[in-house]
Design a protein around this motif. Structure first.
Motif, PDB file in Angstrom:
ATOM      1  N   LYS A 210       0.330   1.137 -12.142  1.00 34.76           N
ATOM      2  CA  LYS A 210       0.257   2.460 -11.526  1.00 34.76           C
ATOM      3  C   LYS A 210      -1.190   2.733 -11.141  1.00 34.76           C
ATOM      4  O   LYS A 210      -2.122   2.260 -11.795  1.00 34.76           O
ATOM      5  N   GLY A 211      -1.375   3.512 -10.072  1.00 35.24           N
ATOM      6  CA  GLY A 211      -2.733   3.903  -9.689  1.00 35.24           C
ATOM      7  C   GLY A 211      -3.366   3.036  -8.620  1.00 35.24           C
ATOM      8  O   GLY A 211      -4.575   3.112  -8.415  1.00 35.24           O
ATOM      9  N   ALA A 212      -2.566   2.228  -7.925  1.00 31.63           N
ATOM     10  CA  ALA A 212      -3.082   1.418  -6.819  1.00 31.63           C
ATOM     11  C   ALA A 212      -2.081   1.463  -5.674  1.00 31.63           C
ATOM     12  O   ALA A 212      -0.870   1.347  -5.884  1.00 31.63           O
ATOM     13  N   GLY A 213      -2.585   1.649  -4.463  1.00 29.61           N
ATOM     14  CA  GLY A 213      -1.735   1.684  -3.283  1.00 29.61           C
ATOM     15  C   GLY A 213      -2.513   1.202  -2.077  1.00 29.61           C
ATOM     16  O   GLY A 213      -3.672   0.771  -2.207  1.00 29.61           O
ATOM     17  N   ALA A 214      -1.905   1.286  -0.909  1.00 26.88           N
ATOM     18  CA  ALA A 214      -2.588   0.794   0.289  1.00 26.88           C
ATOM     19  C   ALA A 214      -2.041   1.445   1.539  1.00 26.88           C
ATOM     20  O   ALA A 214      -0.846   1.761   1.633  1.00 26.88           O
ATOM     21  N   LEU A 215      -2.932   1.649   2.486  1.00 30.79           N
ATOM     22  CA  LEU A 215      -2.590   1.978   3.867  1.00 30.79           C
ATOM     23  C   LEU A 215      -2.789   0.707   4.669  1.00 30.79           C
ATOM     24  O   LEU A 215      -3.866   0.095   4.607  1.00 30.79           O
ATOM     25  N   VAL A 216      -1.762   0.290   5.404  1.00 30.49           N
ATOM     26  CA  VAL A 216      -1.848  -0.918   6.223  1.00 30.49           C
ATOM     27  C   VAL A 216      -1.726  -0.504   7.683  1.00 30.49           C
ATOM     28  O   VAL A 216      -0.748   0.145   8.079  1.00 30.49           O
ATOM     29  N   LEU A 217      -2.721  -0.869   8.492  1.00 33.43           N
ATOM     30  CA  LEU A 217      -2.721  -0.561   9.916  1.00 33.43           C
ATOM     31  C   LEU A 217      -2.278  -1.782  10.713  1.00 33.43           C
ATOM     32  O   LEU A 217      -2.478  -2.927  10.272  1.00 33.43           O
ATOM     33  N   ALA A 218      -1.692  -1.552  11.866  1.00 31.70           N
ATOM     34  CA  ALA A 218      -1.171  -2.653  12.671  1.00 31.70           C
ATOM     35  C   ALA A 218      -2.278  -3.522  13.249  1.00 31.70           C
ATOM     36  O   ALA A 218      -2.054  -4.696  13.561  1.00 31.70           O
ATOM     37  N   SER A 219      -3.469  -2.962  13.428  1.00 31.74           N
ATOM     38  CA  SER A 219      -4.605  -3.725  13.959  1.00 31.74           C
ATOM     39  C   SER A 219      -5.881  -2.984  13.588  1.00 31.74           C
ATOM     40  O   SER A 219      -5.846  -1.969  12.879  1.00 31.74           O
TER      41      SER A 219
END
Length: 390
Positions: A210-219
């Motif tokens: 718990k306590g870790a996440g991510a935003l992933v962009l297409a480029s």
């Protein structure tokens, strides 16, 4: 007094740490360096982060350079759902459209003024109304829109036609974000095939900490003007603050394990889910299986039994050793009627009784058998009372 054997069937709330992940977290916790430092210790911490970044990127078909670490899926959604999220050289969106069945981190976590937000309705299966969306986009004309729709719903497991939504939105010059928190690690997720501009992830849903996440962009052709956490230049200036290196390393280890044999694991979980569903319908033939007419996550079963209240049932199942949920566990343990079920048109009396079974890597056939036995104990008396009253 004998201890009741516990059976955990609430993986959509959080999935227990996968084997080996805790060891990775503990090892990295003991590294002394700050990942922003240039000395040997700092570079060792940075190496752990970048290894994890590459592993998580592989899980969703992305390039590692386009992944931004956050404290979780909620922060990642809050970061990207802003009028200043835009493609380089283009204006940002002036309106946000979100699905009616979205997680609270989408419904309540965006940074658009209330008057600039619209809710996309869903049908009785929980699927986005594409005709409504198309008409709304056409009506908007040149007005740039950001659309956010979950890839898979946390309460029902219903999977949305994200690729079709993305195509439609892009035809009208808009941007698309999908909350892939529940889908990643359970079904194949590929940001290129989905065609979205951004997706968000959380480690603890796929057996990480718990306590870790991510935003992933297409480029790398996007920017966010108003950063959510400002300070140093970490994460390419998207998210300031000393990184949670141990949590990130555990996230990466869990992503690697989830990716191994993903399709075979999905088949295994679907078989167990279908078996659990069959048990429910055997003891309660008039039970409602929520989203039964739609494509669902292989691990998720949401059901309601007429006359059975969720709060009462949860306590009874818990006393029988079974950990279930009445829906999302992200509302401080409250048992209340779900906005998801309301949006789907589930009648209030049934909606108040919906229970969620969510399976995961630690679920075995024996777990489903124990769930079936508990169903008999919890539900059986209800039907005996109904029969005697008839």
């Amino acid at each position: 007094m004998a201890m009741v054997q516990r059976t955990y069937l609430d993986h959509n709330a959080t999935s227990p740490l996968r084997p080996g992940v805790a060891e990775v977290v503990l090892r990295v916790l003991q590294l002394p360096g700050n990942a922003s430092s240039i000395h040997t210790e700092g570079r060792a911490a940075r190496s752990e982060m970048e290894t994890a970044r590459a592993s998580i990127a592989r899980l969703v078909g992305s390039k590692a350079k386009n992944l931004v670490f956050t404290s979780g899926g909620t922060e990642a959604a809050n970061l990207v759902l802003t009028p200043t999220f835009r493609r380089l050289g283009q204006p940002g969106p002036v309106r946000l459209l979100i699905g009616a069945t979205e997680h609270p981190c989408i419904l309540n976590g965006h940074r658009f003024p209330a008057e600039q937000v619209g809710i996309i309705p869903v049908d009785g299966r929980g699927i986005i109304d594409l005709a409504w969306l198309k008409a709304h986009l056409e009506k908007a004309g040149d007005e740039r829109v950001l659309v956010s729709v979950q890839l898979a719903n946390n309460e029902t497991g219903v999977i949305q036609p994200i690729a079709e939504i993305a195509r439609l939105v892009h035809e009208h010059g808009g941007l698309v974000h999908t909350d892939a928190v529940q889908a990643a690690g359970r079904v194949p997720v590929d940001i290129v095939a989905l065609g979205v501009d951004a997706l968000t992830l959380s480690a603890h849903k796929l057996g990480g900490p718990k306590g870790a996440g991510a935003l992933v962009l297409a480029s790398d052709q996007y920017e966010i003007g108003d950063k959510l956490v400002r300070g140093g230049g970490q994460e390419k200036n998207y998210r300031a603050g000393t990184e949670n290196v141990a949590g990130i390393a555990g996230f990466g280890a869990a992503a690697e394990l989830a990716l191994e044999g993903l399709e075979q694991e999905a088949e295994r979980l679907k078989s167990l889910r279908d078996e659990a569903e069959a048990h429910v319908l055997r003891v309660a033939p008039d039970a409602l299986v929520v989203g039964a007419g739609a494509e669902r996550l292989p691990n998720t079963l949401a059901f309601a039994i007429p006359g059975l209240k969720a709060e009462t049932a949860l306590i009874a199942f818990d006393l029988a050793g079974i950990a279930l949920s009445s829906g999302s566990a992200c509302s401080s343990g409250k048992v209340k009627r779900s906005h998801v079920l309301d949006a789907m048109g589930v009648e209030p009396a049934l909606a108040e009784g919906v229970l969620r079974v969510s399976l995961g890597w630690s679920t075995t056939k024996e777990c489903v058998i124990r769930f079936a036995e508990a169903c008999e104990k919890v539900v059986g008396p209800l039907y005996k009372r109904k029969a005697s009253a008839a």
